[in-house]
Design an enzyme around this catalytic site. Structure first.
Site, PDB file in Angstrom:
ATOM      1  N   ASP A  31       0.474  -1.073   0.335  1.00 61.62           N
ATOM      2  CA  ASP A  31      -0.037   0.151  -0.666  1.00 61.62           C
ATOM      3  C   ASP A  31       1.074   1.400  -0.335  1.00 61.62           C
ATOM      4  O   ASP A  31       0.783   2.103  -0.791  1.00 61.62           O
ATOM      5  CB  ASP A  31      -1.034  -0.210   1.301  1.00 61.62           C
ATOM      6  CG  ASP A  31       0.095   0.138   2.543  1.00 61.62           C
ATOM      7  OD1 ASP A  31       1.127  -0.975   2.358  1.00 61.62           O
ATOM      8  OD2 ASP A  31      -1.219   0.435   3.569  1.00 61.62           O
ATOM      9  N   LYS A  78       6.058   7.343   0.168  1.00 60.53           N
ATOM     10  CA  LYS A  78       6.540   8.659   0.479  1.00 60.53           C
ATOM     11  C   LYS A  78       8.063   9.020   0.243  1.00 60.53           C
ATOM     12  O   LYS A  78       8.618   9.278   1.259  1.00 60.53           O
ATOM     13  CB  LYS A  78       6.169   9.375   1.432  1.00 60.53           C
ATOM     14  CG  LYS A  78       4.479   9.241   2.125  1.00 60.53           C
ATOM     15  CD  LYS A  78       4.768   8.918   3.466  1.00 60.53           C
ATOM     16  CE  LYS A  78       3.282   8.940   4.933  1.00 60.53           C
ATOM     17  NZ  LYS A  78       3.575   9.382   5.765  1.00 60.53           N
ATOM     18  N   ASP A 123       7.271   4.284   2.760  1.00 63.39           N
ATOM     19  CA  ASP A 123       7.347   5.041   3.131  1.00 63.39           C
ATOM     20  C   ASP A 123       9.128   5.169   3.404  1.00 63.39           C
ATOM     21  O   ASP A 123       9.585   5.873   2.629  1.00 63.39           O
ATOM     22  CB  ASP A 123       7.223   4.719   4.965  1.00 63.39           C
ATOM     23  CG  ASP A 123       7.126   6.585   5.939  1.00 63.39           C
ATOM     24  OD1 ASP A 123       7.687   6.839   5.836  1.00 63.39           O
ATOM     25  OD2 ASP A 123       5.453   6.214   6.351  1.00 63.39           O
TER      26      ASP A 123
HETATM   27  C1  PRP Z   1       3.193   0.344   6.398  1.00 67.27           C
HETATM   28  C2  PRP Z   1       2.632  -0.288   4.631  1.00 67.27           C
HETATM   29  C3  PRP Z   1       3.868  -1.304   4.536  1.00 67.27           C
HETATM   30  C4  PRP Z   1       4.764  -0.165   5.986  1.00 67.27           C
HETATM   31  C5  PRP Z   1       5.814   0.780   5.174  1.00 67.27           C
HETATM   32  O1  PRP Z   1       2.923  -1.458   7.438  1.00 67.27           O
HETATM   33  O2  PRP Z   1       1.808  -1.315   4.940  1.00 67.27           O
HETATM   34  O3  PRP Z   1       3.931  -2.228   4.624  1.00 67.27           O
HETATM   35  O4  PRP Z   1       4.450   0.473   6.745  1.00 67.27           O
HETATM   36  O5  PRP Z   1       7.094   1.783   6.246  1.00 67.27           O
HETATM   37  P1  PRP Z   1       8.079   1.477   5.509  1.00 67.27           P
HETATM   38  O6  PRP Z   1       8.703   1.340   4.464  1.00 67.27           O
HETATM   39  O7  PRP Z   1       8.438   2.924   6.433  1.00 67.27           O
HETATM   40  O8  PRP Z   1       9.182   0.448   6.234  1.00 67.27           O
HETATM   41  P2  PRP Z   1       2.071  -1.192   8.902  1.00 67.27           P
HETATM   42  O9  PRP Z   1       3.894  -1.194   9.724  1.00 67.27           O
HETATM   43  O10 PRP Z   1       1.199   0.700   9.068  1.00 67.27           O
HETATM   44  O11 PRP Z   1       1.512  -2.401   8.922  1.00 67.27           O
HETATM   45  P3  PRP Z   1      -0.208  -2.527   8.076  1.00 67.27           P
HETATM   46  O12 PRP Z   1       0.489  -2.477   6.873  1.00 67.27           O
HETATM   47  O13 PRP Z   1      -0.602  -3.588   8.969  1.00 67.27           O
HETATM   48  O14 PRP Z   1      -1.000  -1.660   8.851  1.00 67.27           O
END
Ligand code: PRP
Length: 178
Positions: free
Chosen positions: A100, A131, A103
């Site tokens: 999704d 982002k 980051d």
């Molecule tokens: C979010 C998103 C990615 C990750 C990206 O998951 O779904 O997997 O963070 O972050 P990064 O690029 O800084 O590693 P989250 O940990 O929020 O879990 P979720 O998908 O269960 O909401």
């Protein structure tokens, strides 16, 4: 009082972009045949469901889940841990990882390393959101929906404290209000 949600990307715009991404993916996989889509839980569930419905390339669906140690207690703020693995071997298969949001990039980078070691025939990455201002790790993204600013986004699978994933559009939430 419920927090204010400001639309960032409408349902219509998401649908349009998802359809475009599916066309790109189908075009690139016309000769390779079957694909394995691997959705990264939980955030990707809605995007993957819509993307899968748009794809004409035959594909299997798998899910994987990781947890980040991105807290103050961790020695390595980028450390990622696998908490749910795919059910079937991906060796020799054409794989498309579906996220999704990218980051910092740590999650996708970890998953690319993990899955490459299993020797798929090919491994590509697709994320609805990125982002760029938050990037800490260089990780190749083959299919990108939208670049967004560094704001807290909810909806279309993305949460704030596990809520709001069900919104059909992407919204900015003010963390000071929740
Ligand atoms: C979010 C998103 C990615 C990750 C990206 O998951 O779904 O997997 O963070 O972050 P990064 O690029 O800084 O590693 P989250 O940990 O929020 O879990 P979720 O998908 O269960 O909401």
């Amino acid at each position: 009082m419920p927090p204010t949600l400001t639309t960032l990307i409408s349902e219509e715009l998401i649908a349009e972009r998802v359809a475009e991404l599916a066309v790109e993916i189908d075009r690139d996989h016309g000769d390779t045949g079957e694909l394995v889509l691997i959705g990264v839980l939980k955030g990707s569930f809605m995007f993957l469901a819509d993307l899968a419905r748009r794809l004409t390339t035959p594909h299997r669906v798998e899910f994987i889940a990781v947890s980040s140690y991105g807290d103050r207690e961790s020695e390595d703020p980028g450390a990622v841990r696998l908490i749910l693995d795919v059910r079937h071997d991906i060796g020799g298969r054409h794989v498309l990882m579906v996220e999704d949001i990218v980051d910092t990039g740590h999650t996708l980078s970890y998953l690319v390393r993990l899955l490459k070691a299993r020797l798929p025939a090919s491994l590509k990455t697709c994320t609805l959101l990125r982002k760029p201002d938050r990037s800490q790790v260089d990780v190749a993204i083959d299919y990108l929906g939208f670049d967004i600013p560094d704001v807290w986004v909810v909806g279309y699978g993305l949460d704030y404290n596990q809520l709001y994933r069900n919104l059909p559009y992407l919204a900015v939430i003010d963390p000071d209000q929740v």
